[in-house]
Design a protein around this motif. Structure first.
Motif, PDB file in Angstrom:
ATOM      1  N   SER A 215       0.821  -1.221   0.000  1.00  0.00           N
ATOM      2  CA  SER A 215       0.000   0.000   0.000  1.00  0.00           C
ATOM      3  C   SER A 215       0.853   1.268   0.000  1.00  0.00           C
ATOM      4  N   LEU A 216       2.000   1.209  -0.679  1.00  0.00           N
ATOM      5  CA  LEU A 216       2.880   2.373  -0.788  1.00  0.00           C
ATOM      6  C   LEU A 216       2.372   3.315  -1.869  1.00  0.00           C
ATOM      7  N   ILE A 217       2.197   4.586  -1.521  1.00  0.00           N
ATOM      8  CA  ILE A 217       1.821   5.593  -2.504  1.00  0.00           C
ATOM      9  C   ILE A 217       2.834   6.729  -2.461  1.00  0.00           C
ATOM     10  N   GLU A 218       2.971   7.401  -3.576  1.00  0.00           N
ATOM     11  CA  GLU A 218       4.003   8.431  -3.728  1.00  0.00           C
ATOM     12  C   GLU A 218       3.459   9.783  -3.293  1.00  0.00           C
ATOM     13  N   ALA A 219       3.978  10.309  -2.188  1.00  0.00           N
ATOM     14  CA  ALA A 219       3.499  11.587  -1.664  1.00  0.00           C
ATOM     15  C   ALA A 219       4.197  12.775  -2.305  1.00  0.00           C
ATOM     16  N   LEU A 245      -3.874  11.755  -3.329  1.00  0.00           N
ATOM     17  CA  LEU A 245      -3.312  10.764  -2.422  1.00  0.00           C
ATOM     18  C   LEU A 245      -4.416   9.973  -1.732  1.00  0.00           C
ATOM     19  N   GLN A 246      -5.510  10.642  -1.393  1.00  0.00           N
ATOM     20  CA  GLN A 246      -6.650   9.943  -0.802  1.00  0.00           C
ATOM     21  C   GLN A 246      -7.248   8.949  -1.793  1.00  0.00           C
ATOM     22  N   HIS A 247      -7.315   9.345  -3.059  1.00  0.00           N
ATOM     23  CA  HIS A 247      -7.828   8.446  -4.105  1.00  0.00           C
ATOM     24  C   HIS A 247      -6.967   7.191  -4.207  1.00  0.00           C
ATOM     25  N   GLU A 248      -5.656   7.381  -4.243  1.00  0.00           N
ATOM     26  CA  GLU A 248      -4.755   6.240  -4.378  1.00  0.00           C
ATOM     27  C   GLU A 248      -4.718   5.397  -3.102  1.00  0.00           C
ATOM     28  N   ALA A 249      -4.826   6.056  -1.966  1.00  0.00           N
ATOM     29  CA  ALA A 249      -4.859   5.326  -0.698  1.00  0.00           C
ATOM     30  C   ALA A 249      -6.114   4.459  -0.609  1.00  0.00           C
TER      31      ALA A 249
END
Length: 374
Positions: A215-219, A245-249
């Motif tokens: 669940s790694l997303i690029e901030a 970021l909320q969408h990808e999370a």
């Protein structure tokens, strides 16, 4: 089996959730002959969830997801496929035109690997060689083009290394803006052997639409601190807005992950716009709260610096509070990067990494930062 038009993959040392612990990934930097392969594959780094019939990997690296989203702006959904590297025969066939590979340390030349496996073949290198041997055989049969990109692509940016591994094009840098055009050129056999590229506009970084490793997303991208040994310093700092970021999370939480991990090159500079590099506490706490509100149990991050931690100890306490770390007893483990505390070396190589402190204070900054309880 006709095969998918575009197949994206990565070697087996990357196609794993590391049992929920990124630190297990360092095992792949160790020598291949020391740890039996079945222990690596089954105990420490089991494969991501994979469709046993099609070979589709249900979880992939952020980089592959970025390329996938970029390609879907011009290709149909069923033409772009992310594959488990151990099941490529299920997705590659006569209709396959391009195979894209994401790499982290394909030849075992990165610092951690050369430290852990100085004179022996590492797991990361062995897994990459194994995958490439299979791709070469499939390429002889189906005549597609192979492109490689990712953080470790520089290791392959020589003609002899490309030839040995069956690679047609190496992309060094950020392919977000050029991926679609590049794959069209690859299909026509008109792509260059080597490309260097960087994203100019944050709007051109495509939003991911599938779950990512752990669940790694690029901030954010880039850093701005200017260390002369760091490739990240070549990128201008870009903060990705909370909404995306909320969408990808949410994609990762909907898949079944219970935490979100933020990838950055210096997380405590998110939202920072001052020359002294003092963290923007409001921006960072808003980010943590905004992601925690989605139902995540924990929000973690990959990189910070001691200077930013020491500059605002209260920020770390607030992050801890948002994560409810006092209640759970969970630590926020992250990479900090000391390199050296010798003042002359700090002045020569670390750019403005010490700010808002002076280079002469770096040793005490490291000691004070390490004392921070959270």
């Amino acid at each position: 089996m006709a095969g998918k038009r575009i197949v994206l993959t990565a070697d087996r040392s990357l196609m794993t959730n590391y049992r929920g612990n990124f630190l297990y990934g360092f095992i792949a930097c160790g020598p291949y002959e020391v740890l039996p392969e079945w222990v690596f594959d089954k105990v420490f780094c089991p494969a991501v969830e994979t469709d046993p019939i099609t070979g589709e990997a249900k979880v992939a690296q952020v980089g592959l997801r970025r390329v996938e989203s970029a390609l879907l702006q011009g290709y149909k959904r069923d033409e772009v496929f992310i594959a488990n590297p151990e099941m490529l025969e299920k997705s590659i066939g006569p209709d396959t035109k391009v195979v894209g590979i994401n790499v982290m340390d394909p030849l075992g030349m990165a610092p951690v690997t050369t430290t852990m496996s100085p004179e022996k073949l590492s797991y990361v290198a062995m897994k990459f060689k194994k995958m490439c041997a299979n791709i070469i055989q499939l390429k002889k049969k189906y005549d597609f083009h192979v492109v490689v990109g990712g953080n470790g692509a520089w290791e392959l940016a020589k003609s002899d290394r490309m030839q040995i591994h069956g690679i047609d094009t190496v992309v060094v840098g950020e392919a977000d803006e050029l991926a679609l055009d590049l794959f069209h050129d690859l299909e026509k056999g008109d792509a260059p052997e080597l490309m260097h590229c960087f994203v100019k506009n944050i709007q051109n970084i495509p939003i991911i639409e599938g779950p990512t490793i752990n669940s790694l997303i690029e901030a954010m991208r880039g850093c701005g601190r200017g260390c002369d040994f760091c490739d990240v310093n070549k990128r201008s700092k870009k903060d990705l807005p909370l909404e995306r970021l909320q969408h990808e999370a949410k994609i990762n939480l909907d898949y079944g992950f219970d935490s979100i991990w933020l990838h950055s090159d210096e997380m405590l500079l998110y939202g920072c716009d001052n020359r002294d590099f003092i963290p923007n506490r409001d921006a960072i706490t808003e980010l943590w709260k905004g992601l925690k509100s989605l139902g995540a149990n924990f929000i973690g991050t990959t990189h910070m610096t001691f200077s930013a931690v020491a500059a605002d100890p209260e920020l770390m306490r607030q992050i801890s509070s948002i994560n409810k770390q006092d209640e759970t007893g969970r630590w926020l483990a992250t990479n900090l990067g000391i390199e050296t505390v010798a003042p002359n070396m700090v002045k020569k190589h670390l750019g403005v990494k010490t700010r808002p402190f002076a280079p002469e204070e770096w040793g005490s900054v490291v000691r004070e930062g390490a004392k921070n309880p959270k």
